[in-house]
Design an enzyme around this catalytic site. Structure first.
Site, mmCIF file in Angstrom:
data_model
loop_
_atom_site.group_PDB
_atom_site.id
_atom_site.type_symbol
_atom_site.label_atom_id
_atom_site.label_comp_id
_atom_site.label_asym_id
_atom_site.label_seq_id
_atom_site.Cartn_x
_atom_site.Cartn_y
_atom_site.Cartn_z
ATOM 1 N N HIS A 13 -4.153 0.810 4.267
ATOM 2 C CA HIS A 13 -3.150 0.501 3.393
ATOM 3 C C HIS A 13 -1.923 0.257 4.233
ATOM 4 O O HIS A 13 -1.259 0.960 4.468
ATOM 5 C CB HIS A 13 -2.738 1.606 2.216
ATOM 6 C CG HIS A 13 -1.707 1.273 1.364
ATOM 7 N ND1 HIS A 13 -1.881 1.610 0.110
ATOM 8 C CD2 HIS A 13 -0.560 0.772 1.416
ATOM 9 C CE1 HIS A 13 -0.918 1.344 -0.729
ATOM 10 N NE2 HIS A 13 -0.039 0.867 -0.014
ATOM 11 N N HIS A 15 1.618 -2.837 4.743
ATOM 12 C CA HIS A 15 2.485 -3.772 4.199
ATOM 13 C C HIS A 15 2.833 -4.809 5.231
ATOM 14 O O HIS A 15 3.688 -4.159 6.327
ATOM 15 C CB HIS A 15 3.643 -3.567 3.400
ATOM 16 C CG HIS A 15 3.149 -2.796 2.006
ATOM 17 N ND1 HIS A 15 2.882 -3.346 0.887
ATOM 18 C CD2 HIS A 15 3.005 -1.300 1.937
ATOM 19 C CE1 HIS A 15 2.659 -2.563 0.087
ATOM 20 N NE2 HIS A 15 2.591 -1.510 0.604
ATOM 21 N N ARG A 17 3.902 -7.957 5.152
ATOM 22 C CA ARG A 17 5.069 -8.862 5.017
ATOM 23 C C ARG A 17 4.760 -10.240 5.380
ATOM 24 O O ARG A 17 3.489 -10.536 5.420
ATOM 25 C CB ARG A 17 6.491 -8.554 5.395
ATOM 26 C CG ARG A 17 6.894 -7.030 5.157
ATOM 27 C CD ARG A 17 6.896 -6.792 3.569
ATOM 28 N NE ARG A 17 7.345 -5.184 3.504
ATOM 29 C CZ ARG A 17 7.177 -4.616 2.371
ATOM 30 N NH1 ARG A 17 6.227 -4.903 1.453
ATOM 31 N NH2 ARG A 17 7.948 -3.293 2.423
ATOM 32 N N ASN A 41 1.566 -7.492 -2.419
ATOM 33 C CA ASN A 41 2.527 -7.536 -2.827
ATOM 34 C C ASN A 41 3.744 -8.411 -2.186
ATOM 35 O O ASN A 41 4.753 -8.008 -2.068
ATOM 36 C CB ASN A 41 3.375 -6.121 -3.357
ATOM 37 C CG ASN A 41 3.640 -5.336 -2.126
ATOM 38 O OD1 ASN A 41 3.164 -5.489 -1.304
ATOM 39 N ND2 ASN A 41 4.450 -4.334 -2.449
ATOM 40 N N LYS A 101 -5.612 -4.650 -6.085
ATOM 41 C CA LYS A 101 -4.686 -3.690 -6.038
ATOM 42 C C LYS A 101 -4.186 -3.743 -7.474
ATOM 43 O O LYS A 101 -3.566 -4.853 -7.781
ATOM 44 C CB LYS A 101 -3.586 -3.924 -5.044
ATOM 45 C CG LYS A 101 -2.347 -3.250 -4.918
ATOM 46 C CD LYS A 101 -2.745 -1.591 -4.385
ATOM 47 C CE LYS A 101 -1.883 -0.842 -4.637
ATOM 48 N NZ LYS A 101 -0.617 -0.880 -3.416
ATOM 49 N N HIS A 138 -2.226 1.991 -7.165
ATOM 50 C CA HIS A 138 -0.878 2.609 -7.087
ATOM 51 C C HIS A 138 -0.901 3.423 -8.309
ATOM 52 O O HIS A 138 -0.638 3.053 -9.402
ATOM 53 C CB HIS A 138 0.250 1.551 -6.902
ATOM 54 C CG HIS A 138 1.455 2.305 -6.901
ATOM 55 N ND1 HIS A 138 2.317 2.095 -5.667
ATOM 56 C CD2 HIS A 138 2.429 3.046 -7.513
ATOM 57 C CE1 HIS A 138 3.658 2.781 -5.688
ATOM 58 N NE2 HIS A 138 3.600 3.520 -7.039
ATOM 59 N N HIS A 173 -2.193 6.384 -1.491
ATOM 60 C CA HIS A 173 -1.015 7.425 -1.107
ATOM 61 C C HIS A 173 -0.629 8.366 -1.959
ATOM 62 O O HIS A 173 0.499 8.658 -2.546
ATOM 63 C CB HIS A 173 0.358 6.364 -0.711
ATOM 64 C CG HIS A 173 0.532 5.247 -1.824
ATOM 65 N ND1 HIS A 173 0.426 5.585 -3.001
ATOM 66 C CD2 HIS A 173 0.946 4.086 -1.826
ATOM 67 C CE1 HIS A 173 0.991 4.479 -3.759
ATOM 68 N NE2 HIS A 173 0.926 3.257 -2.853
ATOM 69 N N ASP A 246 0.235 3.123 4.532
ATOM 70 C CA ASP A 246 1.557 2.425 3.651
ATOM 71 C C ASP A 246 2.840 2.177 4.375
ATOM 72 O O ASP A 246 3.698 2.301 3.761
ATOM 73 C CB ASP A 246 1.902 3.324 2.560
ATOM 74 C CG ASP A 246 2.614 2.630 1.400
ATOM 75 O OD1 ASP A 246 2.541 1.603 1.217
ATOM 76 O OD2 ASP A 246 3.255 3.372 0.677
ATOM 77 N N HIS A 250 11.162 -2.768 5.729
ATOM 78 C CA HIS A 250 12.312 -3.436 4.990
ATOM 79 C C HIS A 250 13.454 -3.612 5.921
ATOM 80 O O HIS A 250 13.671 -2.684 6.904
ATOM 81 C CB HIS A 250 12.847 -2.697 3.764
ATOM 82 C CG HIS A 250 11.687 -2.407 2.806
ATOM 83 N ND1 HIS A 250 11.641 -3.505 1.564
ATOM 84 C CD2 HIS A 250 10.898 -1.327 2.434
ATOM 85 C CE1 HIS A 250 10.667 -3.190 0.825
ATOM 86 N NE2 HIS A 250 10.267 -1.742 1.280
ATOM 87 N N ALA A 262 12.115 0.973 -1.490
ATOM 88 C CA ALA A 262 11.197 2.171 -1.325
ATOM 89 C C ALA A 262 10.476 1.390 0.041
ATOM 90 O O ALA A 262 9.832 0.352 -0.226
ATOM 91 C CB ALA A 262 10.469 2.321 -2.351
HETATM 92 O O1 DOR Z 1 7.272 2.792 -0.979
HETATM 93 C C1 DOR Z 1 6.629 1.747 -1.279
HETATM 94 N N1 DOR Z 1 6.757 0.564 -0.625
HETATM 95 N N2 DOR Z 1 5.723 1.921 -2.024
HETATM 96 C C2 DOR Z 1 5.122 1.099 -2.406
HETATM 97 O O2 DOR Z 1 4.046 1.104 -3.304
HETATM 98 C C3 DOR Z 1 5.498 -0.460 -1.940
HETATM 99 C C4 DOR Z 1 5.920 -0.304 -0.931
HETATM 100 C C5 DOR Z 1 6.589 -1.742 -0.331
HETATM 101 O O3 DOR Z 1 5.976 -2.825 -0.531
HETATM 102 O O4 DOR Z 1 7.577 -1.652 0.051
HETATM 103 ZN ZN ZN Z 2 1.978 0.350 -0.230
#
Ligand code: DOR
Ligand code: ZN
Length: 316
Positions: A13, A15, A17, A41, A101, A138, A173, A246, A250, A262
């Protein structure tokens, strides 16, 4: 032990980007992991179908190659929405997509086109069961007080397991004592990922002193008793629990602001922290525990061979 070697881990899991941000963060995963399940996502357009997944896989593979890791294997997931069709699932599965997902609508970053009701996706879920695609959840119920969202989500798992007895399901998570207990009590088709940060953080580390936006993620870290339950699940060696970091980067200005995103970016430190955690808590067989949790259990659940490569960790 100042040096240990384990089978190359998988991150089930993460991200990644896109674009410049991907180029900046991907090397932190490439350094430690042989494979990683790339979460769909994306903004503005999520990975919704075979075409999106192929394009995204191409972008990750190209960036990995550029960063000197041509052997890295991105594992692909599509995002399941109310509009996903059974034939779209079969097509994606044939193209190598291993998971779909589900984000309940609005629960987290880029989830505004999430699913309103899992029950209305029954035909799609049936198609996933038929072709062996994993359902990645999720697990938070929208509209509920934030600390109760995961607990309130768990009930739907009973319906899923009853309706689709051979559908493999990963509750992503997990953060609560109740989620640990639920996963243990459900059949072998249900597993869970656990992040590294949820083994270390509680809500106190986010809002207990000065506000710490870099520790803020969803589901939010909970109580000490919840963290203890997660730690026990991981140390116990039950194959239902495996690593999904996870890691969710950002840009700094989207974290340090009035309505911060988040996501905790852990990829650079996840494996060292996890090794430290196992060494401190797992007794003399800690290397084996670390390897099972980060390199074996997840691959087995997903029906993938163990990575052929190795990872050596050196204390310094
Ligand atoms: O904290 C999180 N950030 N939880 C998620 O489910 C998505 C993720 C994100 O894409 O930043
Ligand atoms: Zn995630």
């Amino acid at each position: 032990m100042d040096k240990i070697t384990i089978s190359k881990p998988d991150d089930f899991h993460v991200h990644f980007r896109q674009g410049e941000l991907m180029k900046a963060v991907l090397p932190s995963t490439l350094k430690w992991f042989g494979r990683a399940l790339a979460m769909p996502n994306l903004r503005p357009k999520p990975v919704l179908d075979t075409r999106d997944a192929k394009r995204y896989r191409g972008e990750i593979t190209a960036a990995a190659k550029e960063a000197g890791h041509p052997d890295f294997e991105p594992l692909m997931a599509i995002q399941l929405t109310d509009k996903t069709k059974p034939r779209g699932i079969k097509h994606a599965q044939q193209a190598g997509v291993i998971a779909a997902k589900v984000y309940p609508i609005g629960v987290t970053t880029n989830s505004d086109n999430g699913v309103r009701s899992l029950k209305s996706c029954a035909l799609t879920l049936q198609a996933m069961q038929d072709c062996g695609m994993v359902l990645s959840l999720h697990g938070e119920k929208p509209g509920v007080f934030c600390l109760d969202r995961e607990r309130e989500f768990l009930g739907v798992l009973d319906w899923l397991v009853e309706s689709f007895p051979s559908l493999r399901i990963v509750l992503e998570h997990i953060t609560t004592f109740q989620a640990v207990a639920k996963v243990i009590n459900l059949p072998e088709t249900v597993a869970a990922t656990i992040t590294v940060h949820h083994l270390f953080l509680t809500l106190d580390d986010i809002i207990g002193g000065g506000l710490s936006p870099h520790n803020f993620c969803k589901p939010v870290a909970k109580r000490e008793s919840d963290r203890e339950a997660l730690r026990h699940a991981v140390l116990w060696g039950n194959p239902k629990f495996f690593l999904g970091t996870d890691s969710a980067p950002h840009p700094r200005d989207r974290k340090e602001c009035a309505s911060g995103c988040a996501g905790v970016f852990t990829a650079p430190v996840a494996m060292p922290l996890l090794a430290q955690f196992f060494e401190e808590h797992a007794g003399k067989n800690w290397r084996k525990g670390l390897e099972e949790f980060s390199s074996l259990h997840g691959a087995k659940f997903y029906g993938l061979p163990k990575n052929s490569g190795k990872l050596t960790l050196i204390r310094r």
